[in-house]
Write a protein that holds these residues in place. Structure first.
Motif, PDB file in Angstrom:
ATOM      1  N   UNK A  87      65.472 116.961 127.507  1.00 30.75           N
ATOM      2  CA  UNK A  87      66.860 116.852 127.065  1.00 30.75           C
ATOM      3  C   UNK A  87      66.995 117.153 125.580  1.00 30.75           C
ATOM      4  N   UNK A  88      66.025 116.732 124.802  1.00 31.09           N
ATOM      5  CA  UNK A  88      66.048 116.994 123.364  1.00 31.09           C
ATOM      6  C   UNK A  88      66.110 118.496 123.096  1.00 31.09           C
ATOM      7  N   UNK A  89      65.225 119.257 123.717  1.00 35.08           N
ATOM      8  CA  UNK A  89      65.188 120.694 123.451  1.00 35.08           C
ATOM      9  C   UNK A  89      66.341 121.439 124.124  1.00 35.08           C
ATOM     10  N   UNK A  90      66.866 120.901 125.221  1.00 30.68           N
ATOM     11  CA  UNK A  90      68.085 121.461 125.804  1.00 30.68           C
ATOM     12  C   UNK A  90      69.248 121.319 124.826  1.00 30.68           C
ATOM     13  N   UNK A  91      69.373 120.129 124.256  1.00 36.06           N
ATOM     14  CA  UNK A  91      70.457 119.886 123.295  1.00 36.06           C
ATOM     15  C   UNK A  91      70.283 120.739 122.041  1.00 36.06           C
ATOM     16  N   UNK A  92      69.048 120.887 121.602  1.00 33.55           N
ATOM     17  CA  UNK A  92      68.784 121.712 120.431  1.00 33.55           C
ATOM     18  C   UNK A  92      69.245 123.150 120.668  1.00 33.55           C
ATOM     19  N   UNK A  93      68.963 123.685 121.856  1.00 35.18           N
ATOM     20  CA  UNK A  93      69.382 125.041 122.192  1.00 35.18           C
ATOM     21  C   UNK A  93      70.905 125.141 122.325  1.00 35.18           C
ATOM     22  N   UNK A  94      71.522 124.078 122.809  1.00 35.87           N
ATOM     23  CA  UNK A  94      72.967 124.106 123.040  1.00 35.87           C
ATOM     24  C   UNK A  94      73.783 124.041 121.747  1.00 35.87           C
ATOM     25  N   UNK A  95      73.164 123.652 120.635  1.00 37.38           N
ATOM     26  CA  UNK A  95      73.910 123.558 119.376  1.00 37.38           C
ATOM     27  C   UNK A  95      74.456 124.909 118.933  1.00 37.38           C
ATOM     28  N   UNK A  96      73.839 125.992 119.377  1.00 38.89           N
ATOM     29  CA  UNK A  96      74.298 127.329 118.998  1.00 38.89           C
ATOM     30  C   UNK A  96      75.168 127.981 120.064  1.00 38.89           C
ATOM     31  N   UNK A  97      75.474 127.232 121.123  1.00 36.90           N
ATOM     32  CA  UNK A  97      76.300 127.782 122.203  1.00 36.90           C
ATOM     33  C   UNK A  97      77.791 127.703 121.861  1.00 36.90           C
ATOM     34  N   UNK A  98      78.538 128.640 122.352  1.00 35.45           N
ATOM     35  CA  UNK A  98      79.986 128.575 122.242  1.00 35.45           C
ATOM     36  C   UNK A  98      80.531 127.781 123.417  1.00 35.45           C
ATOM     37  N   UNK A  99      81.723 127.217 123.238  1.00 36.90           N
ATOM     38  CA  UNK A  99      82.395 126.534 124.331  1.00 36.90           C
ATOM     39  C   UNK A  99      82.304 125.027 124.300  1.00 36.90           C
ATOM     40  N   UNK A 100      81.418 124.454 123.474  1.00 34.98           N
ATOM     41  CA  UNK A 100      81.339 123.001 123.366  1.00 34.98           C
ATOM     42  C   UNK A 100      82.537 122.471 122.582  1.00 34.98           C
ATOM     43  N   UNK A 101      83.056 121.322 122.980  1.00 34.55           N
ATOM     44  CA  UNK A 101      84.084 120.663 122.184  1.00 34.55           C
ATOM     45  C   UNK A 101      83.437 120.046 120.951  1.00 34.55           C
ATOM     46  N   UNK A 102      84.253 119.674 119.968  1.00 32.09           N
ATOM     47  CA  UNK A 102      83.715 119.017 118.771  1.00 32.09           C
ATOM     48  C   UNK A 102      82.975 117.741 119.135  1.00 32.09           C
ATOM     49  N   UNK A 103      83.497 116.999 120.110  1.00 33.25           N
ATOM     50  CA  UNK A 103      82.870 115.742 120.511  1.00 33.25           C
ATOM     51  C   UNK A 103      81.534 115.998 121.197  1.00 33.25           C
ATOM     52  N   UNK A 104      81.477 116.999 122.075  1.00 31.71           N
ATOM     53  CA  UNK A 104      80.217 117.339 122.728  1.00 31.71           C
ATOM     54  C   UNK A 104      79.166 117.776 121.711  1.00 31.71           C
ATOM     55  N   UNK A 105      79.578 118.572 120.747  1.00 32.78           N
ATOM     56  CA  UNK A 105      78.642 119.036 119.722  1.00 32.78           C
ATOM     57  C   UNK A 105      78.187 117.867 118.852  1.00 32.78           C
ATOM     58  N   UNK A 106      79.106 116.970 118.490  1.00 28.77           N
ATOM     59  CA  UNK A 106      78.751 115.804 117.673  1.00 28.77           C
ATOM     60  C   UNK A 106      77.766 114.903 118.407  1.00 28.77           C
ATOM     61  N   UNK A 107      77.960 114.712 119.716  1.00 26.77           N
ATOM     62  CA  UNK A 107      77.061 113.874 120.505  1.00 26.77           C
ATOM     63  C   UNK A 107      75.663 114.468 120.539  1.00 26.77           C
ATOM     64  N   UNK A 108      75.571 115.767 120.714  1.00 27.04           N
ATOM     65  CA  UNK A 108      74.265 116.426 120.752  1.00 27.04           C
ATOM     66  C   UNK A 108      73.561 116.331 119.394  1.00 27.04           C
ATOM     67  N   UNK A 109      74.316 116.541 118.329  1.00 26.74           N
ATOM     68  CA  UNK A 109      73.720 116.488 117.001  1.00 26.74           C
ATOM     69  C   UNK A 109      73.245 115.076 116.672  1.00 26.74           C
ATOM     70  N   UNK A 110      74.041 114.072 117.009  1.00 19.24           N
ATOM     71  CA  UNK A 110      73.664 112.675 116.793  1.00 19.24           C
ATOM     72  C   UNK A 110      72.388 112.347 117.563  1.00 19.24           C
ATOM     73  N   UNK A 111      72.325 112.785 118.805  1.00 23.12           N
ATOM     74  CA  UNK A 111      71.142 112.558 119.635  1.00 23.12           C
ATOM     75  C   UNK A 111      69.916 113.211 119.011  1.00 23.12           C
ATOM     76  N   UNK A 112      70.051 114.455 118.542  1.00 20.45           N
ATOM     77  CA  UNK A 112      68.921 115.158 117.937  1.00 20.45           C
ATOM     78  C   UNK A 112      68.398 114.442 116.694  1.00 20.45           C
ATOM     79  N   UNK A 113      69.307 113.936 115.869  1.00 17.93           N
ATOM     80  CA  UNK A 113      68.895 113.207 114.669  1.00 17.93           C
ATOM     81  C   UNK A 113      68.144 111.927 115.044  1.00 17.93           C
TER      82      UNK A 113
END
Length: 252
Positions: A87-113
């Motif tokens: 899940x960590x590396x899936x989220x890392x890859x998804x940070x550069x994807x288009x189509x995520x909402x601000x909340x989805x992107x914030x959740x992924x970034x928080x998780x990665x940190x």
């Protein structure tokens, strides 16, 4: 209070020393290189005082804004996440994807940190880390951020916008030699540009840097206090080296 995240170069261990250098007559407080905001969160909120948090990392600023304005939605997005390498590396890859909402992107970034080694949001940490307690803490962070202006500007533009005689700028730029660890580019010319900008401000500044000869030369006209702290990434507590830093001000 504590910050809700760790960050490369974070000021958890030096925040009291830095706050002890702050003057009392502050009309507005501007944190120019915000990062994890350890100084901002440790600082006591004062009635009528403008507070500004700024960082050039767009993902970090988006996380702050989502906590401030959409905390419940962010907490809901974070529910049921596991400490998982996949899940960590899936989220890392998804940070550069288009189509995520601000909340989805914030959740992924928080998780990665929270799950990464040294909070670098790049390398999975093989430890018993969990984001559950950190997620619950976001409500307190949201309350502290009430009234705080959140910016995503270059430091020179930010300083020109908020500079007043009663302004205090706290600056914690990427340290010399560590610039590559940050996603927002910072060069040797930026170090020099920062020094030049600070020469002409109306307000006061408190500046933290690593203790290297070049910085002493660059800021030779200002009071400079040398401080040391433990290097938190240098092994276990008994073997940690002392890391030398300086706190520079344009006032005594």
């Amino acid at each position: 209070m504590n910050s809700f995240i760790g960050w490369i170069g974070g000021k958890r261990l030096l925040r009291k020393e830095i706050l002890g250098r702050f003057p009392e007559d502050i009309g507005r407080y501007i944190e120019v290189f915000g990062g994890a905001g350890w100084v901002l969160f440790a600082k006591e909120k004062q009635a009528g005082q403008l507070e500004v948090y700024n960082d050039r990392d767009g993902n970090l600023v988006n996380l702050y804004r989502c906590i401030k304005y959409h905390c419940s939605a962010l907490q809901e997005e974070l529910q049921w996440l596991l400490s998982s390498r996949e899940q960590f590396y899936d989220y890392k890859a998804q940070m550069d994807m288009r189509g995520l909402t601000d909340i989805q992107k914030a959740a992924r970034f928080f998780y990665l940190i929270k799950i990464s080694f040294g909070c670098d949001y790049r390398t999975f940490a093989t430890s018993s880390r969990s984001i559950e307690n950190a997620m619950d803490y976001l409500g307190k962070v949201q309350k502290r951020l009430q009234g705080v202006v959140i910016e995503n500007k270059d430091f020179e533009n930010l300083i020109s916008v908020y500079d007043r005689k009663d302004a205090l700028f706290y600056l914690d730029p990427p340290y010399v030699g560590t610039e590559r660890y940050y996603s927002a580019a910072f060069s040797m010319k930026d170090h020099e540009r920062l020094a030049d900008v600070l020469k002409h401000i109306k307000g006061k500044f408190v500046l933290s840097y690593n203790n290297v000869a070049w910085i002493h030369e660059l800021y030779s006209q200002y009071p400079c206090k040398e401080v040391t702290r433990n290097n938190t990434l240098a092994g276990n507590a008994s073997n940690r080296e002392r890391y030398k830093e300086v706190i520079i001000t344009n006032f005594r």
